[in-house]
Write a protein that holds these residues in place. Structure first.
Motif, PDB file in Angstrom:
ATOM      1  N   ASN A  38     -81.149 126.837  17.086  1.00  0.00           N
ATOM      2  CA  ASN A  38     -82.188 127.346  17.977  1.00  0.00           C
ATOM      3  C   ASN A  38     -81.973 126.842  19.408  1.00  0.00           C
ATOM      4  O   ASN A  38     -82.142 127.595  20.379  1.00  0.00           O
ATOM      5  N   ALA A  39     -81.599 125.561  19.554  1.00  0.00           N
ATOM      6  CA  ALA A  39     -81.339 125.002  20.890  1.00  0.00           C
ATOM      7  C   ALA A  39     -80.140 125.674  21.545  1.00  0.00           C
ATOM      8  O   ALA A  39     -80.136 125.922  22.762  1.00  0.00           O
ATOM      9  N   ILE A  40     -79.125 125.989  20.744  1.00  0.00           N
ATOM     10  CA  ILE A  40     -77.935 126.673  21.271  1.00  0.00           C
ATOM     11  C   ILE A  40     -78.304 128.070  21.762  1.00  0.00           C
ATOM     12  O   ILE A  40     -77.880 128.508  22.838  1.00  0.00           O
ATOM     13  N   ILE A  41     -79.126 128.782  20.971  1.00  0.00           N
ATOM     14  CA  ILE A  41     -79.578 130.124  21.364  1.00  0.00           C
ATOM     15  C   ILE A  41     -80.404 130.041  22.642  1.00  0.00           C
ATOM     16  O   ILE A  41     -80.260 130.870  23.554  1.00  0.00           O
ATOM     17  N   ASP A  42     -81.264 129.028  22.722  1.00  0.00           N
ATOM     18  CA  ASP A  42     -82.105 128.833  23.898  1.00  0.00           C
ATOM     19  C   ASP A  42     -81.247 128.619  25.147  1.00  0.00           C
ATOM     20  O   ASP A  42     -81.471 129.242  26.187  1.00  0.00           O
ATOM     21  N   ARG A  43     -80.268 127.739  25.011  1.00  0.00           N
ATOM     22  CA  ARG A  43     -79.385 127.430  26.140  1.00  0.00           C
ATOM     23  C   ARG A  43     -78.595 128.658  26.566  1.00  0.00           C
ATOM     24  O   ARG A  43     -78.464 128.961  27.748  1.00  0.00           O
ATOM     25  N   GLN A  44     -78.077 129.416  25.609  1.00  0.00           N
ATOM     26  CA  GLN A  44     -77.302 130.617  25.917  1.00  0.00           C
ATOM     27  C   GLN A  44     -78.179 131.683  26.566  1.00  0.00           C
ATOM     28  O   GLN A  44     -77.746 132.391  27.492  1.00  0.00           O
TER      29      GLN A  44
ATOM     30  N   HIS B  26     -88.132 137.072  32.242  1.00  0.00           N
ATOM     31  CA  HIS B  26     -87.985 138.360  31.560  1.00  0.00           C
ATOM     32  C   HIS B  26     -86.635 138.464  30.862  1.00  0.00           C
ATOM     33  O   HIS B  26     -86.550 138.864  29.682  1.00  0.00           O
ATOM     34  N   GLN B  27     -85.563 138.111  31.588  1.00  0.00           N
ATOM     35  CA  GLN B  27     -84.224 138.223  31.018  1.00  0.00           C
ATOM     36  C   GLN B  27     -84.004 137.213  29.891  1.00  0.00           C
ATOM     37  O   GLN B  27     -83.320 137.512  28.907  1.00  0.00           O
ATOM     38  N   TYR B  28     -84.596 136.030  30.041  1.00  0.00           N
ATOM     39  CA  TYR B  28     -84.490 135.027  28.974  1.00  0.00           C
ATOM     40  C   TYR B  28     -85.088 135.562  27.679  1.00  0.00           C
ATOM     41  O   TYR B  28     -84.488 135.454  26.599  1.00  0.00           O
ATOM     42  N   ALA B  29     -86.275 136.162  27.768  1.00  0.00           N
ATOM     43  CA  ALA B  29     -86.931 136.704  26.573  1.00  0.00           C
ATOM     44  C   ALA B  29     -86.084 137.805  25.950  1.00  0.00           C
ATOM     45  O   ALA B  29     -85.954 137.884  24.714  1.00  0.00           O
ATOM     46  N   GLN B  30     -85.493 138.663  26.799  1.00  0.00           N
ATOM     47  CA  GLN B  30     -84.669 139.753  26.287  1.00  0.00           C
ATOM     48  C   GLN B  30     -83.406 139.235  25.625  1.00  0.00           C
ATOM     49  O   GLN B  30     -83.040 139.657  24.509  1.00  0.00           O
ATOM     50  N   HIS B  31     -82.712 138.298  26.275  1.00  0.00           N
ATOM     51  CA  HIS B  31     -81.475 137.747  25.707  1.00  0.00           C
ATOM     52  C   HIS B  31     -81.752 136.961  24.428  1.00  0.00           C
ATOM     53  O   HIS B  31     -80.979 137.023  23.468  1.00  0.00           O
ATOM     54  N   ARG B  32     -82.844 136.223  24.406  1.00  0.00           N
ATOM     55  CA  ARG B  32     -83.184 135.468  23.202  1.00  0.00           C
ATOM     56  C   ARG B  32     -83.462 136.413  22.025  1.00  0.00           C
ATOM     57  O   ARG B  32     -83.028 136.168  20.910  1.00  0.00           O
ATOM     58  N   TYR B  33     -84.188 137.499  22.317  1.00  0.00           N
ATOM     59  CA  TYR B  33     -84.468 138.487  21.259  1.00  0.00           C
ATOM     60  C   TYR B  33     -83.164 139.078  20.724  1.00  0.00           C
ATOM     61  O   TYR B  33     -82.980 139.218  19.506  1.00  0.00           O
ATOM     62  N   ASP B  34     -82.249 139.425  21.639  1.00  0.00           N
ATOM     63  CA  ASP B  34     -80.972 140.016  21.222  1.00  0.00           C
ATOM     64  C   ASP B  34     -80.157 139.044  20.379  1.00  0.00           C
ATOM     65  O   ASP B  34     -79.544 139.435  19.373  1.00  0.00           O
TER      66      ASP B  34
ATOM     67  N   TYR C 221     -80.860 131.181  28.475  1.00  0.00           N
ATOM     68  CA  TYR C 221     -81.075 130.786  29.862  1.00  0.00           C
ATOM     69  C   TYR C 221     -79.811 131.008  30.693  1.00  0.00           C
ATOM     70  O   TYR C 221     -79.878 131.504  31.833  1.00  0.00           O
ATOM     71  N   TYR C 222     -78.669 130.663  30.126  1.00  0.00           N
ATOM     72  CA  TYR C 222     -77.392 130.833  30.822  1.00  0.00           C
ATOM     73  C   TYR C 222     -77.188 132.294  31.234  1.00  0.00           C
ATOM     74  O   TYR C 222     -76.888 132.592  32.401  1.00  0.00           O
ATOM     75  N   LEU C 223     -77.412 133.221  30.312  1.00  0.00           N
ATOM     76  CA  LEU C 223     -77.242 134.642  30.607  1.00  0.00           C
ATOM     77  C   LEU C 223     -78.269 135.137  31.614  1.00  0.00           C
ATOM     78  O   LEU C 223     -77.964 135.977  32.470  1.00  0.00           O
ATOM     79  N   SER C 224     -79.507 134.614  31.545  1.00  0.00           N
ATOM     80  CA  SER C 224     -80.549 135.051  32.479  1.00  0.00           C
ATOM     81  C   SER C 224     -80.241 134.585  33.900  1.00  0.00           C
ATOM     82  O   SER C 224     -80.527 135.295  34.874  1.00  0.00           O
ATOM     83  N   TYR C 225     -79.644 133.385  34.063  1.00  0.00           N
ATOM     84  CA  TYR C 225     -79.265 132.909  35.393  1.00  0.00           C
ATOM     85  C   TYR C 225     -78.151 133.773  35.978  1.00  0.00           C
ATOM     86  O   TYR C 225     -78.163 134.102  37.175  1.00  0.00           O
ATOM     87  N   LEU C 226     -77.192 134.161  35.135  1.00  0.00           N
ATOM     88  CA  LEU C 226     -76.116 135.032  35.614  1.00  0.00           C
ATOM     89  C   LEU C 226     -76.674 136.385  36.048  1.00  0.00           C
ATOM     90  O   LEU C 226     -76.248 136.941  37.064  1.00  0.00           O
ATOM     91  N   ASP C 227     -77.640 136.912  35.284  1.00  0.00           N
ATOM     92  CA  ASP C 227     -78.285 138.174  35.665  1.00  0.00           C
ATOM     93  C   ASP C 227     -78.970 138.052  37.028  1.00  0.00           C
ATOM     94  O   ASP C 227     -78.963 138.995  37.826  1.00  0.00           O
TER      95      ASP C 227
END
Length: 527
Positions: free
Chosen positions: A473-479, A423-431, A481-487
């Motif tokens: 796109n890969a950088i956005i993807d990685r970022q 859920h958080q990955y989808a939200q962060h990627r959209y942002d 996931y990174y933010l979703s793990y911290l959440d």
């Protein structure tokens, strides 16, 4: 039965703790090998995850039945046969050529492994005098914490240096040696196995438990990958889990000699202890799950480096558990340990939620050390609380239920983490994507820089722009996931803090040394 001394007791300690650790290692050692295994067997990662799911389902079904099975077959006989089943199944897992074959043997391995946890604990307690049994709890608790942590380390080393079948084959010499030592040094309890003809097997209860717990574990393990209730199989197994669990609870409470005595949960102390045990399962297994994927997917650690990063601070438990056991043997209340332990675990999760993307392996030592100390301070008091206040005849069900709840807590925690991360990955990627527009000066500059770099290296003018966009796109993807793990770490920290007030429901009176010894003696006689 005389308490073993000297060399005999040392062998029993080594055997039982090793057996428990071996079983727990196998709950997590496969996690880092899924990619290699899927490539070797020619299946995708999603299908290969059944290797984890099948073991967990078998484990969580058999654990609450260990008390009944040990009484029916005799504790020593049940323990040795379970170890043999685990060892043979490990060999067959390593020899499997197809996914279906591997899943079947992995399930059988889980059936054998499920007995090793609770039965090892009871046999270990029997090896100590009543006054020294808190120390035995410390040794056993150390194994419970180390097992899930050693799995990724050992698995990562094997995958980096050898091939995946070895993650199963290493159990064979350990299993053979442990079986021999158990046969030689572990004595039968007085009257063990003699009541077999008097015990009526609760087939209905066992069937309902298998359906209810098995389907629940499946939903928790596979829900995220199957897109939860949009999947027909998840809807069906959810209904079966509900029917099985409700039917199991009703039936076990209505018969005289149930396979699992649920009436023990009428004891408030045990009921709230199981809640804390569930939370510990969530924290222990979720942290072992989230940290490795953060380290490998976004921080660039190898599987082996990730395991070593986890292992070093976790070894603190080797020193902590015996100290806490000795302290509790003097009658110190477990409540302060539980509160401080939960706070330390929350501090670990909160610190982990604030790491930078360029963090080094050594920077995780302090938060992971807090995790190790926190788990150590919680684990042992809860092991003792599971038996405090119950009648001796009820200890088998009490400890078995407590161990099952820990495993279910782990499954629930991983399912919750998976869902929350998605859920958080989808939200962060959209942002992040919403900020990457043709008018963004930063995007234009980064895209141009990458494009020119690809042109300089390959001379492919036509494809350079597409490669630049793919890189962004890969950088956005990685970022994302990174933010979703911290959440997820933040959510874990909040979860632990919110549970602390429930400590008020634990009633622990000051006990004398004799009372402590008596409760620990009863715990040793649970199986």
């Amino acid at each position: 039965m005389a308490t073993p001394k000297g060399f005999a007791r040392a062998i029993i300690v080594l055997t039982t703790v090793t057996a428990a650790v071996m079983e727990l290692i196998d709950t997590s050692i496969v996690n880092v090998a899924l990619t290699d295994m899927s490539g070797s067997l020619g299946v995708n990662i999603e299908d290969m995850s059944w290797v984890i799911t099948s073991y967990a389902i078998a484990n969580v079904i058999i654990i609450p039945l260990t008390g009944f099975l040990a009484e029916y077959f005799g504790r020593k006989n049940y323990y040795i046969v379970s170890m043999i089943i685990f060892t043979i199944a490990s060999y067959m897992c390593g020899q499997s050529d197809t996914l279906v074959e591997l899943i079947i043997w992995r399930f059988i391995q889980g059936v054998g492994g499920g007995a090793l946890l609770s039965t090892s604990q009871a046999i270990l307690f029997d090896a100590f005098e009543p006054k020294d049994r808190p120390i035995a709890s410390g040794l056993f608790g150390m194994g419970i914490v180390l097992g899930p942590t050693l799995g990724p380390t050992l698995g990562g080393y094997i995958i980096d240096h050898f091939s995946w079948p070895l993650i199963f084959m290493i159990n064979i010499p350990i299993g053979i040696l442990a079986t021999f030592l158990s046969f030689t040094f572990i004595e039968k309890k007085e009257g063990e196995g003699k009541r077999k003809k008097e015990i009526k097997i609760d087939y209905t209860g066992i069937l309902l438990l298998s359906i209810g717990i098995g389907c629940l574990q499946y939903v928790l393990e596979r829900g995220e990958s199957e897109d939860w209730f949009s999947s027909t199989i998840i809807r069906i197994t959810s209904i079966l889990a509900f029917i099985g669990m409700v039917g199991f609870i009703w039936y076990e409470l209505s018969i005289k000699n149930p396979a699992v005595n649920l009436r023990v949960l009428g004891n408030r102390n045990l009921a709230f202890t199981t809640i804390f045990t569930f939370v510990v399962g969530v924290g222990l297994f979720t942290s072992v799950f989230v940290f490795p994927v953060l380290a490998q997917r976004t921080l660039g650690f190898t599987a082996y480096e990730t395991g070593l990063t986890l292992l070093a601070p976790t070894l603190i438990t080797v020193f902590m558990m015996p100290i806490i056991g000795k302290t509790m043997s003097k009658g110190v209340s477990p409540i302060p340990f539980v509160v401080v332990g939960f706070l330390l675990f929350a501090a670990y999760a909160w610190m982990s939620a604030n790491v930078s993307p360029d963090v080094g392996k050594q920077d995780f030592f302090v938060p992971l050390a807090l995790r190790a100390v926190g788990i150590s301070m919680v684990q042992l008091p809860l092991i003792n609380q599971a038996v405090a206040g119950l009648q001796p005849k009820d200890y088998a069900s009490g400890i078995a239920l407590n161990n099952m709840i820990r495993q279910l807590g782990g499954a629930f925690g991983i399912a919750l983490a998976n869902n929350y991360i998605a859920h958080q990955y989808a939200q962060h990627r959209y942002d992040l994507v919403s900020k990457v527009t043709g008018e963004s000066q930063m995007f234009i500059e980064r895209s141009n820089t990458l494009t020119q770099g690809f042109i300089a290296r390959s001379g492919d003018v036509a494809g350079a722009a597409n490669k630049a966009l793919a890189t962004i796109n890969a950088i956005i993807d990685r970022q994302s996931y990174y933010l979703s793990y911290l959440d997820t770490f933040r959510l874990t920290a909040i979860f632990f803090v919110l549970v602390i007030p429930l400590v008020a429901f634990l009633r622990v009176k000051k006990k004398s040394a004799a009372e402590i010894a008596a409760s620990m003696k009863a715990a040793a006689e649970t199986h």
